[in-house]
Design an enzyme around this catalytic site. Structure first.
Site, PDB file in Angstrom:
ATOM      1  CD  GLU A   1      -3.655  -2.373   7.330  1.00 38.83           C
ATOM      2  OE1 GLU A   1      -2.556  -2.651   6.855  1.00 38.83           O
ATOM      3  OE2 GLU A   1      -4.250  -1.302   7.113  1.00 38.83           O
TER       4      GLU A   1
ATOM      5  CD  GLU B   1      -2.847   5.591   6.777  1.00 38.58           C
ATOM      6  OE1 GLU B   1      -2.802   5.601   5.537  1.00 38.58           O
ATOM      7  OE2 GLU B   1      -1.946   5.122   7.497  1.00 38.58           O
TER       8      GLU B   1
ATOM      9  CE  LYS C   1      -0.158   3.268   4.722  1.00 35.32           C
ATOM     10  NZ  LYS C   1      -0.094   3.367   6.162  1.00 35.32           N
TER      11      LYS C   1
ATOM     12  CG  HIS D   1      -5.882   2.046   5.211  1.00 30.34           C
ATOM     13  ND1 HIS D   1      -5.452   3.006   6.095  1.00 30.34           N
ATOM     14  CD2 HIS D   1      -4.870   1.152   5.104  1.00 30.34           C
ATOM     15  CE1 HIS D   1      -4.218   2.695   6.497  1.00 30.34           C
ATOM     16  NE2 HIS D   1      -3.849   1.584   5.906  1.00 30.34           N
TER      17      HIS D   1
ATOM     18  CB  SER E   1       5.024  -1.879  12.083  1.00 30.99           C
ATOM     19  OG  SER E   1       4.666  -0.532  12.345  1.00 30.99           O
TER      20      SER E   1
ATOM     21  N   GLY F   1       2.486   2.206  10.798  1.00 33.31           N
ATOM     22  CA  GLY F   1       3.485   3.269  10.674  1.00 33.31           C
ATOM     23  C   GLY F   1       4.204   3.620  11.970  1.00 33.31           C
TER      24      GLY F   1
ATOM     25  CG  ASN G   1      -1.706   1.220   1.445  1.00 32.30           C
ATOM     26  OD1 ASN G   1      -1.778   2.064   0.551  1.00 32.30           O
ATOM     27  ND2 ASN G   1      -2.322   1.352   2.608  1.00 32.30           N
TER      28      ASN G   1
HETATM   29  P1  PGA Z   1       2.773   0.266   7.571  1.00 34.59           P
HETATM   30  O1  PGA Z   1       1.305   0.503   6.967  1.00 34.59           O
HETATM   31  O2  PGA Z   1       3.298  -1.021   7.006  1.00 34.59           O
HETATM   32  O3  PGA Z   1       3.570   1.465   7.127  1.00 34.59           O
HETATM   33  O4  PGA Z   1       2.627   0.193   9.063  1.00 34.59           O
HETATM   34  C1  PGA Z   1       0.419  -0.567   6.754  1.00 34.59           C
HETATM   35  C2  PGA Z   1      -0.888  -0.069   6.199  1.00 34.59           C
HETATM   36  O5  PGA Z   1      -1.354   0.997   6.629  1.00 34.59           O
HETATM   37  O6  PGA Z   1      -1.500  -0.692   5.311  1.00 34.59           O
END
Ligand code: PGA
Length: 248
Positions: A164, A96, A11, A94, A210, A170, A9
């Site tokens: 998640e 976010e 983003k 997601h 992560s 992150g 992803n």
């Molecule tokens: P990350 O994000 O691997 O940077 O923690 C995962 C995600 O949000 O899909």
């Protein structure tokens, strides 16, 4: 058995120059590997990446879609448009987007339905906040999200669930093996109750938050973990390929 999916992803990252990372991923994929490899770049790169990935082992997906197929929705992109651009997956729900755009479970369910109608596999994201985990509410939160977000359509074998935990995205923090195992098993049980065992067993449940080369092998070995949804570590081809190799 569900197939294994290693999904990146990106983003809101990636200009045209980032296509060299996609090229390097394509070149690094092993044709004999069992795992499916996917990159979800920003909308602006979907079409070009799908062209680049044609006839390769790399799949391309979107990071969101609108619930309608077309219409007066300035700035939005429909699932049908993503499919037309060469995508085969789309991430929906997601955390976010739930936070930045106030998306509800009902919105996510409508998007998942639209994705399936357009021939895409939605990757439906669920996950608890740190406060919810600390209050011992993780499994209840996930159960509620699944009840609200899973598609009702008949072609229900065509989706992916991504677990998640919001506090792991992150941050460099990851749940323990036992915490991941408990949640993934609970998700599998919910899928079984709703769709029956055959569909539940065939639905990939991927972990995100992560994930990186250093922890991928361990996370991917947890029962009921059928792959990963990778943010930061998917931006550089060597890291993403190392995670992909850990799945094989
Ligand atoms: P990350 O994000 O691997 O940077 O923690 C995962 C995600 O949000 O899909």
């Amino acid at each position: 058995m569900a197939r294994t999916l290693i999904a990146g992803n990106w983003k809101m990252n990636g200009l045209k120059s980032a296509m060299r990372e996609a090229r390097a991923v394509i070149d690094g994929l092993s044709p004999s590997a069992d795992a499916e490899c996917l990159i979800c770049p920003p909308f602006t790169l979907v079409s070009a990446m799908a062209e680049l990935a044609a006839e390769s082992g790399l799949r391309v997906g979107g990071q969101d879609c609108h619930a309608q197929a077309s219409g007066a929705h300035t700035g939005d992109v429909s699932a049908q448009m993503l499919a037309d651009a060469g995508a085969s997956y789309v991430i929906v729900g997601h955390s976010e987007r739930r936070e930045d755009h106030r998306e509800t479970d009902t919105d996510v369910a409508a998007k998942a339905d639209a994705a399936i109608t357009a021939g895409l596999s939605p990757i439906i994201c669920v996950g608890e906040s740190l406060a919810e985990r600390e209050a011992g509410r993780t499994l209840a939160v996930i159960a509620d999200q699944l009840a609200g977000c899973l598609p009702n359509g008949a072609a229900c074998a065509a989706f992916v669930v991504a677990y998640e935990p919001i506090w792991a995205i992150g941050t460099g923090l990851t749940p323990t093996r036992d915490q991941i195992a408990e949640t993934h098993q609970a998700i599998r049980e919910r899928l079984t109750a709703r769709f029956g065992e055959a569909t539940a067993d065939a639905t990939p449940i991927v972990y995100g938050g992560s994930m990186k080369p250093a922890n991928a092998k361990e996370i991917l070995s947890v029962p009921n973990v059928d792959g990963g949804l990778i943010g930061g570590a998917s931006l550089k081809a060597p890291d993403f390929l190392a995670i992909y190799a850990a799945a094989g």
